[in-house]
Structure formats: structure tokens, C-alpha cells
Design an enzyme around this catalytic site. Structure first.
Site, PDB file in Angstrom:
ATOM      1  N   TYR A 194       0.839  -1.202   0.000  1.00  0.00           N
ATOM      2  CA  TYR A 194       0.000   0.000   0.000  1.00  0.00           C
ATOM      3  C   TYR A 194       0.864   1.238   0.000  1.00  0.00           C
ATOM      4  O   TYR A 194       1.881   1.306   0.681  1.00  0.00           O
ATOM      5  CB  TYR A 194      -0.819   0.105   1.291  1.00  0.00           C
ATOM      6  N   HIS A 198     -13.467   2.591   5.151  1.00  0.00           N
ATOM      7  CA  HIS A 198     -12.229   1.842   4.930  1.00  0.00           C
ATOM      8  C   HIS A 198     -11.893   0.888   6.071  1.00  0.00           C
ATOM      9  O   HIS A 198     -10.851   0.229   6.049  1.00  0.00           O
ATOM     10  CB  HIS A 198     -11.053   2.809   4.729  1.00  0.00           C
ATOM     11  N   ARG A 225      -5.246   7.899  -8.735  1.00  0.00           N
ATOM     12  CA  ARG A 225      -4.378   6.810  -8.312  1.00  0.00           C
ATOM     13  C   ARG A 225      -4.920   5.528  -8.921  1.00  0.00           C
ATOM     14  O   ARG A 225      -6.066   5.487  -9.367  1.00  0.00           O
ATOM     15  CB  ARG A 225      -4.306   6.680  -6.795  1.00  0.00           C
ATOM     16  N   GLU A 249      -8.567  -0.388 -10.946  1.00  0.00           N
ATOM     17  CA  GLU A 249      -9.426   0.780 -10.764  1.00  0.00           C
ATOM     18  C   GLU A 249      -8.601   2.042 -10.966  1.00  0.00           C
ATOM     19  O   GLU A 249      -7.592   2.240 -10.300  1.00  0.00           O
ATOM     20  CB  GLU A 249     -10.002   0.811  -9.344  1.00  0.00           C
TER      21      GLU A 249
END
Lengths: 346, 200, 312
Positions: free
Chosen positions: A37, A193, A223, A265
Site C-alpha cells: 500500500y 475503509h 491513483r 481501478e
């Protein structure tokens, strides 16, 4: 119109396919041979002619078929598009953003005429010709978010900004990676989240929130995120998990290259003018492993990424059960050669 | 210790910090079952809190009614179930002004539903004080059929609406006042793990 | 973007309204009520950047309007606007940003302004009127001659004017009492007014999240001080009428910013070494962070002491 739209499906017989050009422009998300991440946010500026980053709202060969698939999903479950009452203004902001961007970026496909609040919108690929009054919902067949969401590839969440946080208070979500708008609507950034492992401890969300609450008008960001999907299915919703879940167990060493897809995505973030809300378009791109490995750099790199990925992430992204078959398949396309920097093909 | 101690969990899972007096402001207090004890402790700590209080009490088999009335609230009402008292709660919220404090004590399902009602009525989250009393049973929304199953005590459990076997997530929606239940055998139909009791 | 000054209109002895338009007549980006723009003023060697709330209609992109109060004891930004800017001038104006937006969920909006703090509410009233949302506004000023906001406010029954010289002081508790559930209150004005509203709200049991405030922070002047920038290997002197952020910019050191008023957190900078006392003037760092002296907000905060080394 220069673009030819595929006749294809994202369910049932799954006739979805990428042309050779679509494979080349696929947004491969890994810029190095490993993944963890990060807040990998960059300005959403026109980048590289022909790439998915060239225009603000990318329209590609899957446009018409994706909109047909969205209509099917919404007919089955209208709760996939919801807007809390205070978000209607943001819905109009979003409608304006899309109509302005698309008519400027693709004048052959989309036209917008504005005379004060009297607007005229033409969407040629979908055969739509609509006159309406801006900010008057009764002049559209449905609310502004749903209206333009049915004509724009990708899911779209409208985030209200208050109390130093972002709140998911509206959205149109039919191609999600396993989260439910109906359940998450009204949650703040940390709440929606909450199920993501590890990233909270790393402080990822605090940093991302600080960045996002300061996104300015006219300076959108983007992103890439990714996961894995069996079959080219857009609607991998929790609502229908019991319907598509069994397909995840149909992967064999023989069919993995054709049936296993990398799902990317392209997420972008725009500040909206009148509402001060953020719109968060989440555009989904799908590519089969056998198409992906036609770009040698991607085949090598994707093998290394998945081979070395922490178990917890494979579990969270939902492909742990097929991981060894995927890695074995990709290993055949990894000769150990060095890979070049960046995400684009050599 | 005020109320039940829960295992630390993800950020969407609610935390019930225990009732804390917001002073002599108007208040709506809803107590279910042993949650009545929380109101008594609150009044014991700050008697002024009862002066403008409207207590709505669901005894749920407990016998604290007389003791609650003895605290001297401005209004007191006893009802058999949450659905039975909801119209009265909604009227009270609709008539309330800014500065009204909300105190909720009872099981997680009742806290969740009353909180959702209050938020929908415009109460800010910061005006709501909660304390958990009772078992670890959860109020679960089936993500598939959207039906809500009350008092779920096992994981997995069977959705009382569509009959699917669902596993119990910690992901919680304040808007719905419910946790999320997801089909446990979606990928391998029929392979259902043994039911386990839910713990706090 | 460079915008042309289309008009300069005095509203009171101390407050002047400026209207900016695009030189080509192009439409400007729309905005939300409460948004500000940063205006760039080339002043000798340096560029001053001051943030001003937009007072024009948020749905009208034909121009931007701001109302500037002359601060004779300030660092010179407002004086520059009053004495050196004339119709026809071109000035740099940034895109609108909003750090004082309305909570559009509110059942009712209560707006409380003190003095020049009226500015963000002018645009908010237009937005609320257009959206047909219930509101009331209370405008407090010392005297009618100082009340520049009167020229900007619409004649509506929801608008209440409190002039203290006329014995008509506003009572914060009275304003906040009896408001319907779901009301949000917004205060903009001097720190004393903000504190009085917060105090009344707390006494009446208002939750903090329903009480919003903006104290208009301009970077305060102060004594000059020296600062060392570790990454840039530079030592600078921050002048008495200069902010630390302006000194960084003058030295060509990049530091992000959005509000330039101690609110948005963008310019937060790590302090590597500090022998002395940081004068924290911001609303971003919490009390513990301020006491630790390991972070500073260069847009408004200053320093007194031996040496200060920053991670810039």
C-alpha cells in the site's frame, strides 16, 4: 465516430474482450516488481496520448456495453444508486463536470449546449438527446447523479466534506470490488475503509484524508488500485456474492489464463464547485492473464508481484484460493529478465 | 466499569463509552432491560440530569420500573418493545430543540436502532451517550436480501428473511443500526462452518 | 489566474469592495458559500498573498467580489489593497477554496457575524436562498457607520442587525436557545465573539460538531527572527512584516499552502531543532503538538529565541 464499440457481455456468456489496442493501453498498476500500500496519488493531468490518462473521463471500446450492464444491475437492484437528500447539489455539480469534460474531450460523441440554465445534451453512442433545466430535477428522467452515472463508465461516489472528514453520502455503484453502497452510505472516510487490513496501522488513511480534503477546484488527482476477478464480471458486489461466488472456484491450470482477470481501478478525485463536495470516480478496467502476458514486461512483473505478495493482502483481495495456480501460470512468462521502470509497455 | 467490555475491533464498529451526564439540559433517555441500571447510576452521579428528562423504558423482563420512576424524571413512559415505543420516541425527537441530550442504554440492537432514529432526526453524534447492557447478540443486515435479523447470537446464522447462511462481520452501519451479514458458503454452496457463539 | 479589477467601491470609511473579472470576459469557476480566494500583491521584492472571502453570488461566474477592511496595524496587505489597487489593474487571484462551508444536512442554519466577519456569510445567504434552506443571520457591529456589511446584506426578515452603540447588543444564548434539532450555527468574527458563541453553545448543551467558526487570521507581524532550513541548506531572516511562509517563498523554497491562515494544515513543517519559543498562531496543531515544538505552521506562526531548524 472513430471508436468502435464492442458487442459484449459482463455476465452469463461473458463475451467481454479487449482489442489489441485496448490491451496496449491497459492501465497496468505496478511500477515496480513488488507491491505494498502507498498513497500513490498524482495529478490527474492529460498524460500520454492514447492512454487511459489522456482524457478526464476515458471513453473506450467497452462504453456502450458497460452502460447496458449498468442498466441491468440497476433494474435488478435500484439501491445501487442512492443519494442522501443534502447531496443533490453535488449531483448537479457532477453532471456538469462530466458533460463539460466529455463534450470538450470527445466532441464527435458528445455535445453540450448551454443557454443560462437551459441545457441541451447529446450523447451519440447511447442515442440520447435531452433538453433540461439545470438544477431542476423534475426536467430529467431521474436525479442528476443517476442520469449522468448511467452514461459514464465507472462507479462514482460523492463525498461530502465536513468536520475535517469525508462522508460517502451519495453514489452510483454497480462495478464495485466487493463493497456495498447501500451499507456504506453515510459513513466517513475511516468507517468505510475500516475493513481494509494493515493500512490503518501504516497511517495510510490519515495521510490520504489530509490530501483529499485539500484537493482544489481545477486540480484533480488520481491513483490506481487493483484486485483480481474470475471472469470479466463488473458486478462483483457483496449483494450478489452468492451468485458469482461459485465462479471463483472454477479456475483450473488449463483455464486460468483465459478466466482469471486483473481488475484495475483508475480512481480520480475532483473538487466540485457549488457543493464543495468531492467526486470520486472509480473506473474499472479488466484484462485476462493471457492478454496481459502479451506485454512481456507486464508478464514478468505481475508474476513477481503476486508471488511475493503478503498472504493477508491476497486474502483481502479475495484470490488466495487461486493464488498458486495464478502464480504458476505467470511463472511461465517470467524469464528473470530485468524490467524497466514505470507502468507502460516497453 | 460502565457496561459491557468488548474486544477491540475495526473502526466502523461502535464503541459504547458509558453514560456521561451532559448536565441539566433537556434529555431523552431510553433504557432497555438492565440498561435501567445505567440510568440509575447516571442520576446517582448527577441528580440534576433528571430535571428535564423524558425516560422511555422497555423493561424486557426486568423489574426496574419503580426505581426509574423514583429518580423523578419530568416524563416517564414504559412500553413492551422497541417497535411499540418508536412512535413516542419519534414524536419526542421531532419536538426537541438543540441542546437536547440523548442517553441510550441496553442491548446493541436497541442502541443501534435508537441511534439511527436520532441521527435521522438531526441529532449530532456528539449529543448521544450510550452504554451497553445485556448479551452479545447483534442486529444483522443481510447484504443480499436487505432483511434485518434481530438478536443474532451465533456465527454463522440463518437470515430470518431469505434463509441464506451468513457470517457475522464487525463492519457496522450507523445509518442502519446494524452489522453486515454475508453469505458464508457463497463460493462453496452447502459447506457451512459449525456455528459458534458470538462473544463480546 | 490574472484578473482585472473592474471596480473599487468604498462601503464604509474602513471597508472597500473590489470586483475582479477575467480580462477576456471568460467565466470564472463557481464556488460554494464561505469560499475564499488568495489575492497576490506584488510589493517590492516580495509577493504578498492574502486570503479574502468571496462576497459575490456563488452561482455567478461573471466576476469575483471581495470586501477588504483596512488594518493599519497589519503587515500591509490590506493597506496595499486600499492604497495601491485601482480599477483596471491586473492582480493574481487563486482558485476558490472553502474551509468554512455550510453543513448542507442542517435543518436550519444560524449565521453570526461580527464586523468584517460578515463576508463569508454574504455568499452563504445567496446559496441558502437559492437552495431554499431555512436560515437566520445576526450581524453585530459597534456603530452603524462602521457596519459595512449593511451595504452587502439583502433586506430579508431573517437578517437581524445588532448595533452595540444603539444599545442593541446580541445575546448569544438568546440566539442559540430554542433552535430546532439539527440546527448548525456558524460564527465568523473577532475571537471574543467566537468564544462567546462557543461558551453559550456549551452551556445550552449544543454538540461541538454543530458549532462552526472561522476567526479571520491574518499572519501577525512580530519581531524579526532567524531560521535555518536543513534540506535547502539556507539560513533566512524573517522580517517583522513578513510571515515565515513568505520568507520561504522569497528564498525560492517550496512549501505547499491553501489558506495562508493557520487552518488547512497544508504548510505543516517539521521542526528539527528548536532553542527558544515558537509563537504558534494557528488553529491546526493541537495543544500537545504546540507544546512539543516539533511542528510549525509557517503561514502564521513565528519564533523567538536562539535557533530554529526546519525540515524544508
Amino acid at each position: 465516430m472513430t471508436l468502435r464499440f464492442n458487442d459484449e457481455t459482463f455476465r452469463g456468456d461473458y463475451t467481454y474482450h479487449n482489442s489489441a489496442a485496448a490491451v496496449r493501453r491497459f492501465p497496468f498498476p505496478f511500477d515496480q516488481d513488488s507491491y505494498m500500500y502507498s498513497v500513490n496519488i498524482e495529478p490527474h493531468r492529460p498524460t500520454r496520448a492514447g492512454s487511459v490518462f489522456e482524457h478526464r473521463f476515458d471513453v473506450d471500446e467497452h462504453y456502450v456495453a458497460e452502460m447496458q450492464d449498468r442498466a441491468i444491475t440497476l433494474a435488478d437492484d435500484p439501491l445501487r444508486c442512492q443519494s442522501l437528500p443534502h447531496m443533490e447539489l453535488a449531483g448537479w455539480d457532477f453532471l456538469e463536470l462530466v458533460m463539460v469534460c466529455k463534450s470538450e474531450d470527445y466532441p464527435d460523441m458528445f455535445t453540450l449546449h448551454r443557454d443560462g440554465d437551459r441545457w441541451h445534451w447529446i450523447n451519440r453512442p447511447l442515442g440520447i438527446d435531452q433538453r433540461f433545466t439545470f438544477m431542476d430535477t423534475s426536467t430529467l428522467p431521474c436525479g442528476p447523479l443517476e442520469y449522468i452515472g448511467r452514461q459514464t463508465q465507472g462507479d462514482h461516489a460523492l463525498l461530502d466534506q465536513r468536520e475535517g472528514n469525508l462522508w460517502m453520502d451519495a453514489g452510483i455503484v454497480t462495478s464495485q470490488a466487493d463493497w456495498s453502497l447501500d451499507f456504506n452510505i453515510g459513513m466517513n472516510f475511516f468507517e468505510w475503509h475500516a475493513p481494509v487490513p494493515k493500512a490503518h496501522e501504516l497511517g495510510i488513511f490519515q495521510r490520504a484524508l489530509k490530501f483529499l480534503t485539500n484537493v482544489q477546484q481545477g486540480k484533480p488527482s488520481r491513483r490506481l488500485n487493483w484486485t483480481m476477478t474470475v471472469n470479466p464480471r463488473l458486478d462483483t458486489s457483496p449483494e450478489n456474492y452468492h451468485k458469482w461466488g461459485p465462479e471463483k472456484r472454477t479456475i483450473t491450470p488449463e483455464n486460468v489464463g483465459a478466466k482469471q482477470y486483473l481488475r484495475v481501478e483508475l480512481q480520480s478525485f475532483y473538487r466540485l464547485p457549488r457543493s464543495n463536495a468531492l467526486v470520486f470516480p472509480i473506473r474499472c478496467y479488466l484484462i485476462s492473464l493471457e492478454d496481459l502476458v502479451t506485454v512481456p514486461k507486464w508478464g514478468r512483473r505481475f508474476h513477481r508481484v503476486l508471488r511475493d505478495l503478503p498472504d493477508e493482502l491476497a486474502e483481502y483481495k479475495g484470490f488466495a484460493v487461486n493464488r498458486s495456480m495464478i502464480v504458476d501460470y505467470l511463472a511461465r512468462f517470467d524469464d528473470g529478465a530485468e524490467t524497466s521502470a514505470g507502468i507502460f509497455p516497453d | 466499569m460502565a457496561g459491557t467490555a468488548f474486544t477491540p475491533s475495526i473502526l466502523s464498529r461502535p464503541v459504547y463509552a458509558g453514560l456521561v451526564s451532559r448536565g441539566a439540559t433537556p434529555a431523552i433517555m431510553l433504557a432497555e432491560g438492565e440498561g435501567a441500571l445505567a440510568l440509575m447510576a447516571l442520576a446517582d452521579h448527577d441528580p440534576a440530569v433528571m430535571g428535564h428528562a423524558h425516560i422511555i423504558h422497555i423493561p424486557a423482563g426486568t423489574g426496574h420500573g419503580a426505581a426509574l420512576q423514583a429518580l423523578g424524571p419530568a416524563m416517564y413512559h414504559e412500553g413492551p418493545t422497541l417497535p411499540a415505543v418508536l412512535p413516542r420516541l419519534r414524536k419526542a425527537l421531532g419536538d426537541a430543540h438543540m441542546g437536547t441530550a440523548l442517553y441510550i442504554a441496553g442491548t446493541e440492537g436497541v442502541i443501534g436502532q435508537v441511534t439511527a432514529e436520532a441521527l435521522a432526526a438531526g441529532v449530532a453524534a456528539g449529543a448521544i451517550s450510550t452504554e451497553h447492557h445485556g448479551g452479545a447478540a447483534r442486529r444483522m443486515q443481510c447484504v443480499h436480501c436487505k432483511g434485518i435479523t434481530e438478536d443474532v447470537v451465533t456465527d454463522p446464522f440463518i437470515c430470518s428473511h431469505c434463509g441464506l447462511s451468513l457470517f457475522v462481520r464487525d463492519h457496522f452501519s450507523r445509518r442502519l443500526g446494524a452489522f453486515q451479514g454475508v453469505c458464508v458458503d457463497a463460493e462453496t454452496p452447502g459447506q457451512i462452518p459449525a456455528m459458534q457463539e458470538i462473544r463480546p | 489566474m490574472m484578473l482585472r479589477v473592474a471596480s473599487v467601491e468604498p462601503l464604509s470609511p474602513l471597508v472597500t469592495k473590489f470586483r475582479f473579472v477575467h480580462p477576456d470576459g471568460a467565466a470564472l469557476p463557481l464556488f460554494s458559500g464561505g469560499a475564499h480566494v488568495v489575492v497576490e500583491m506584488p510589493d517590492g521584492e516580495m509577493i504578498r498573498r492574502n486570503a479574502y472571502s468571496l462576497v459575490s453570488d456563488p452561482m455567478d461566474g461573471s466576476g469575483y467580489e471581495i470586501a477588504v477592511r483596512r488594518e493599519d496595524l497589519g503587515r500591509g496587505g490590506s493597506l496595499y489593497m486600499h492604497t495601491r489597487v485601482a480599477e483596471g489593474d491586473l492582480l493574481g487571484v487563486g482558485a476558490p477554496a472553502n474551509l468554512f462551508g455550510l453543513d448542507l444536512r442542517a435543518r436550519k442554519h444560524v449565521l453570526v457575524a461580527g464586523g468584517i466577519g460578515i463576508t463569508p456569510f454574504i455568499a452563504q445567504i445567496r446559496q441558502l436562498t437559492r437552495l431554499q434552506l431555512p436560515f437566520e443571520l445576526h450581524y453585530c457591529a459597534r456603530s452603524r457607520s462602521e457596519a459595512a456589511g449593511l451595504a452587502l446584506l439583502p433586506d430579508l426578515p431573517q437578517v437581524h442587525v445588532h448595533i452595540s452603540d444603539e444599545g442593541n447588543r446580541m445575546d448569544p444564548a438568546e440566539v442559540l436557545s430554542g433552535q430546532p434539532l439539527g440546527t448548525h450555527a456558524y460564527t465568523c468574527g473577532p475571537e471574543g465573539l467566537v468564544a462567546a458563541m462557543a461558551d453559550a453553545g456549551a452551556r445550552l448543551g449544543w454538540p461541538e460538531a454543530a458549532l462552526h467558526s472561522e476567526t479571520f487570521l491574518a499572519p501577525p507581524p512580530g519581531k524579526p527572527f532567524r531560521v535555518t532550513l536543513a534540506r535547502s541548506a539556507l539560513t533566512l531572516t524573517v522580517g517583522p512584516d513578513q510571515s515565515l511562509l513568505e520568507a520561504l517563498e522569497a528564498a525560492g523554497v517550496d512549501a505547499p499552502w491553501l489558506c495562508r491562515g493557520g487552518v488547512c494544515g497544508q504548510c505543516e513543517t517539521a521542526v528539527l531543532s528548536c532553542h527558544g519559543r515558537i509563537e504558534h498562531h494557528d488553529h491546526w496543531l493541537d495543544d500537545d503538538e504546540k507544546a512539543a515544538q516539533t511542528k510549525i505552521m509557517p503561514c502564521v506562526s513565528r519564533f523567538q529565541g536562539q535557533d530554529l531548524i526546519l525540515d524544508r
